[in-house]
Motif scaffolding. Structure first.
Motif, mmCIF file in Angstrom:
data_model
loop_
_atom_site.group_PDB
_atom_site.id
_atom_site.type_symbol
_atom_site.label_atom_id
_atom_site.label_comp_id
_atom_site.label_asym_id
_atom_site.label_seq_id
_atom_site.Cartn_x
_atom_site.Cartn_y
_atom_site.Cartn_z
ATOM 1 N N VAL A 296 0.834 -1.211 0.000
ATOM 2 C CA VAL A 296 0.000 0.000 0.000
ATOM 3 C C VAL A 296 0.869 1.261 0.000
ATOM 4 O O VAL A 296 0.562 2.237 -0.706
ATOM 5 C CB VAL A 296 -1.003 -0.046 1.194
ATOM 6 N N ILE A 297 1.965 1.258 0.739
ATOM 7 C CA ILE A 297 2.877 2.420 0.716
ATOM 8 C C ILE A 297 3.446 2.602 -0.708
ATOM 9 O O ILE A 297 3.538 3.722 -1.220
ATOM 10 C CB ILE A 297 4.052 2.226 1.719
ATOM 11 N N THR A 298 3.812 1.493 -1.331
ATOM 12 C CA THR A 298 4.414 1.574 -2.665
ATOM 13 C C THR A 298 3.395 2.090 -3.679
ATOM 14 O O THR A 298 3.714 2.925 -4.528
ATOM 15 C CB THR A 298 4.966 0.199 -3.086
ATOM 16 N N LYS A 299 2.165 1.597 -3.554
ATOM 17 C CA LYS A 299 1.106 2.080 -4.476
ATOM 18 C C LYS A 299 0.973 3.603 -4.354
ATOM 19 O O LYS A 299 0.990 4.322 -5.362
ATOM 20 C CB LYS A 299 -0.230 1.398 -4.121
ATOM 21 N N ASN A 300 0.910 4.093 -3.106
ATOM 22 C CA ASN A 300 0.717 5.535 -2.911
ATOM 23 C C ASN A 300 1.949 6.338 -3.323
ATOM 24 O O ASN A 300 1.820 7.449 -3.845
ATOM 25 C CB ASN A 300 0.318 5.817 -1.461
ATOM 26 N N ALA A 301 3.123 5.775 -3.084
ATOM 27 C CA ALA A 301 4.358 6.474 -3.494
ATOM 28 C C ALA A 301 4.380 6.616 -5.012
ATOM 29 O O ALA A 301 4.817 7.644 -5.555
ATOM 30 C CB ALA A 301 5.583 5.706 -3.004
ATOM 31 N N GLN A 302 3.885 5.598 -5.702
ATOM 32 C CA GLN A 302 3.848 5.637 -7.166
ATOM 33 C C GLN A 302 2.806 6.656 -7.641
ATOM 34 O O GLN A 302 3.084 7.460 -8.531
ATOM 35 C CB GLN A 302 3.519 4.234 -7.693
ATOM 36 N N ILE A 303 1.647 6.650 -6.997
ATOM 37 C CA ILE A 303 0.594 7.617 -7.363
ATOM 38 C C ILE A 303 1.093 9.049 -7.145
ATOM 39 O O ILE A 303 0.843 9.947 -7.945
ATOM 40 C CB ILE A 303 -0.700 7.366 -6.532
ATOM 41 N N LYS A 304 1.839 9.266 -6.058
ATOM 42 C CA LYS A 304 2.333 10.615 -5.748
ATOM 43 C C LYS A 304 3.547 10.994 -6.599
ATOM 44 O O LYS A 304 4.096 12.078 -6.433
ATOM 45 C CB LYS A 304 2.706 10.694 -4.260
ATOM 46 N N GLY A 305 4.014 10.070 -7.425
ATOM 47 C CA GLY A 305 5.148 10.376 -8.307
ATOM 48 C C GLY A 305 6.499 10.307 -7.609
ATOM 49 O O GLY A 305 7.513 10.735 -8.154
ATOM 50 N N ILE A 306 6.523 9.732 -6.395
ATOM 51 C CA ILE A 306 7.799 9.622 -5.657
ATOM 52 C C ILE A 306 8.547 8.371 -6.107
ATOM 53 O O ILE A 306 9.765 8.309 -6.089
ATOM 54 C CB ILE A 306 7.523 9.539 -4.129
ATOM 55 N N CYS A 307 7.784 7.362 -6.519
ATOM 56 C CA CYS A 307 8.369 6.043 -6.798
ATOM 57 C C CYS A 307 8.271 5.728 -8.306
ATOM 58 O O CYS A 307 7.266 6.065 -8.951
ATOM 59 C CB CYS A 307 7.583 5.011 -5.985
ATOM 60 N N ALA A 308 9.308 5.083 -8.794
ATOM 61 C CA ALA A 308 9.368 4.767 -10.229
ATOM 62 C C ALA A 308 8.182 3.896 -10.664
ATOM 63 O O ALA A 308 7.794 2.957 -9.948
ATOM 64 C CB ALA A 308 10.682 4.039 -10.529
ATOM 65 N N GLU A 309 7.628 4.218 -11.829
ATOM 66 C CA GLU A 309 6.531 3.438 -12.415
ATOM 67 C C GLU A 309 6.908 1.956 -12.476
ATOM 68 O O GLU A 309 8.053 1.623 -12.791
ATOM 69 C CB GLU A 309 6.242 3.918 -13.852
ATOM 70 N N GLY A 310 5.961 1.096 -12.174
ATOM 71 C CA GLY A 310 6.181 -0.343 -12.312
ATOM 72 C C GLY A 310 6.676 -1.011 -11.028
ATOM 73 O O GLY A 310 6.645 -2.230 -10.906
ATOM 74 N N THR A 311 7.076 -0.183 -10.043
ATOM 75 C CA THR A 311 7.600 -0.766 -8.791
ATOM 76 C C THR A 311 6.489 -1.518 -8.047
ATOM 77 O O THR A 311 6.699 -2.627 -7.549
ATOM 78 C CB THR A 311 8.196 0.340 -7.877
ATOM 79 N N TYR A 312 5.325 -0.889 -7.996
ATOM 80 C CA TYR A 312 4.183 -1.506 -7.294
ATOM 81 C C TYR A 312 3.807 -2.843 -7.950
ATOM 82 O O TYR A 312 3.610 -3.844 -7.254
ATOM 83 C CB TYR A 312 2.996 -0.536 -7.308
ATOM 84 N N GLU A 313 3.772 -2.838 -9.275
ATOM 85 C CA GLU A 313 3.393 -4.064 -10.002
ATOM 86 C C GLU A 313 4.444 -5.151 -9.768
ATOM 87 O O GLU A 313 4.113 -6.326 -9.563
ATOM 88 C CB GLU A 313 3.234 -3.778 -11.499
ATOM 89 N N LEU A 314 5.720 -4.749 -9.752
ATOM 90 C CA LEU A 314 6.796 -5.715 -9.493
ATOM 91 C C LEU A 314 6.643 -6.305 -8.082
ATOM 92 O O LEU A 314 6.670 -7.525 -7.888
ATOM 93 C CB LEU A 314 8.170 -5.029 -9.622
ATOM 94 N N LEU A 315 6.464 -5.412 -7.109
ATOM 95 C CA LEU A 315 6.367 -5.868 -5.711
ATOM 96 C C LEU A 315 5.168 -6.783 -5.511
ATOM 97 O O LEU A 315 5.294 -7.864 -4.910
ATOM 98 C CB LEU A 315 6.278 -4.646 -4.768
ATOM 99 N N GLU B 120 11.533 4.568 -3.591
ATOM 100 C CA GLU B 120 11.707 5.436 -4.764
ATOM 101 C C GLU B 120 11.832 4.585 -6.026
ATOM 102 O O GLU B 120 11.562 5.045 -7.128
ATOM 103 C CB GLU B 120 12.956 6.298 -4.591
ATOM 104 N N ALA B 121 12.306 3.351 -5.822
ATOM 105 C CA ALA B 121 12.489 2.405 -6.935
ATOM 106 C C ALA B 121 12.739 1.033 -6.298
ATOM 107 O O ALA B 121 13.025 0.957 -5.102
ATOM 108 C CB ALA B 121 13.697 2.828 -7.771
ATOM 109 N N PRO B 122 12.672 -0.045 -7.075
ATOM 110 C CA PRO B 122 13.023 -1.353 -6.489
ATOM 111 C C PRO B 122 14.448 -1.287 -5.947
ATOM 112 O O PRO B 122 15.355 -0.839 -6.647
ATOM 113 C CB PRO B 122 12.932 -2.304 -7.685
ATOM 114 N N GLY B 123 14.645 -1.684 -4.689
ATOM 115 C CA GLY B 123 15.993 -1.680 -4.102
ATOM 116 C C GLY B 123 16.408 -0.342 -3.531
ATOM 117 O O GLY B 123 17.546 -0.181 -3.095
ATOM 118 N N LYS B 124 15.501 0.614 -3.478
ATOM 119 C CA LYS B 124 15.874 1.937 -2.948
ATOM 120 C C LYS B 124 14.694 2.566 -2.189
ATOM 121 O O LYS B 124 13.662 2.891 -2.787
ATOM 122 C CB LYS B 124 16.315 2.861 -4.080
ATOM 123 N N CYS B 125 14.881 2.707 -0.874
ATOM 124 C CA CYS B 125 13.866 3.372 -0.057
ATOM 125 C C CYS B 125 14.492 4.557 0.658
ATOM 126 O O CYS B 125 15.704 4.585 0.885
ATOM 127 C CB CYS B 125 13.309 2.401 0.995
#
Ligand code: NAD
Ligand code: GLY
Length: 349
Positions: A269-288, A329-334
């Protein structure tokens, strides 16, 4: 013996030994690490029945006397009353500071026995012998010890490093499937916070096939984090990825959702929201979420975001109304971001 030794460089230095068939040689390793006269084996009833006899035999072979403290399995035993019983037990059996406690079991045993060792006679040596995947990759290393209070989890505890960690991977063979999955959530967490290549390996290959290396890599990552920040004031907080919301899930479910399953939901859920807010690279949520699914872990929080936010914030209020949230922010980076507790609801749905 094909074992891997990872040296932990905290205020007290010690080795984590990871390998097969180690329990039968634990006595020798313990004697070399601390040379105790008596070892008090602390274990829950499940683990005691399975593994205490081998450990006891290996200790007595080294001329070490053994005392046994067994408690009912489960989180409920990580409490003040069992802690008190354990302290009284150590005192009755006349253990001294040249003796040792052996925590044989999962995270409940490690946290409870570690806290007793830390406080009995102002601190006696202890050895962590993890028997769950969660304990092997996380709780047995780094010296966080605690018991729960009525007001919250881990509310009484301290940092107290063990003298040695013996991780006999063979003990995981009896672990129930559900407990294995619990540990997998923490394994995936390491990949998300620190190592994209490791995360991708978890995606491509079943962790079960290379579990010794999986554990070793996680312990190496934990070593990096606790060596840099033993007392949890900075980088170590990365290990809490998924835990703030996960904690809320555990509380809302009255602890019927276990730790790893709750952390999995929190991470997703954090990753989904980080992606929606543009903080996290696209596709990270789907990968996780793909990886969580592969390991049989849930990615959706079923509780009301308001209840989750309230439950997640309760223990953190004392930090001036701020929460340190771990955001990918991306897979392997928080990264660690301080946010007002009132804003946590924006991250909880
Ligand atoms: P646990 O210790 O309760 O073990 C889970 C269950 O598995 C228990 O019923 C136990 O009897 C059984 N079990 C253990 N090993 C077994 C084996 N080899 N074969 C068969 N059954 C076995 O739970 P856990 O998930 O290991 O740990 C959870 C605890 O760890 C929580 O209290 C959590 O707060 C704590 N924790 C601490 C840290 C830390 O850094 N100190 C980190 C993460 C979690
Ligand atoms: N399991 C979290 C920590 O050790 O800090």
């Amino acid at each position: 013996m094909n074992e891997k030794i990872i040296h932990i460089n905290t205020s007290k230095e010690y080795d984590v030994v990871i390998g097969r068939n180690l329990l039968g040689n634990a006595g020798e390793m313990i004697r070399k690490a601390a040379d105790p006269r008596i070892v008090a084996i602390v274990s829950d009833d499940n683990v005691f029945a399975l593994y205490e006899p081998v450990l006891k035999e290996s200790l007595t072979r080294q001329g070490i006397s053994v005392e046994q403290f067994v408690f009912p399995h489960g989180e409920c035993s990580k409490c003040i009353s069992v802690y008190e019983e354990l302290l009284e037990f150590l005192c009755e059996r006349r253990l001294t500071r040249s003796d040792m406690v052996a925590a044989l079991g999962g995270g409940v045993t490690g946290d409870l026995a570690g806290f007793a060792a830390a406080t009995y006679q102002r601190g006696i040596n202890y050895v962590q012998i993890p028997t769950t995947l969660l304990a092997a990759v996380d709780s047995s290393v780094g010296g966080k010890t605690a018991v729960n209070l009525r007001g919250g989890k881990n509310q009484a505890g301290c940092f107290y490093q063990p003298s040695l960690v013996i991780c006999d991977v063979d003990t995981l063979s009896t672990l129930p499937e559900r407990e294995y999955k619990n540990g997998c959530a923490e394994v995936i967490k390491y990949g998300m916070i620190k190592d994209e290549a490791f995360l991708m390996n978890l995606k491509e290959r079943d962790a079960h096939e290379w579990i010794d290396d999986v554990i070793a890599r996680c312990v190496e990552m934990k070593r990096e984090v606790v060596s840099a920040d033993e007392f949890d004031t900075g980088e170590r907080m990365l290990l809490n990825f998924g835990h703030t919301l996960g904690h809320g899930v555990e509380k809302c479910s009255d602890f019927s959702v276990s730790h790893g399953f709750a952390v999995a939901q929190g991470m997703a859920v954090i990753t989904k929201n980080a992606q929606i807010k543009g903080i996290c690279a696209e596709g990270t949520y789907e990968l996780l979420t793909g990886i969580l699914e592969k390991y049989g872990l849930p990615a959706v929080i079923k509780y009301d975001p308001e209840d989750i936010a309230k439950a997640a914030c309760v223990d953190k209020k004392s930090q001036g109304g701020q929460i340190s949230l771990i955001i990918p922010e991306a897979p392997g980076k928080c990264v660690i971001r301080k946010i007002p507790a009132a804003e946590i609801i924006q991250w909880a749905s």
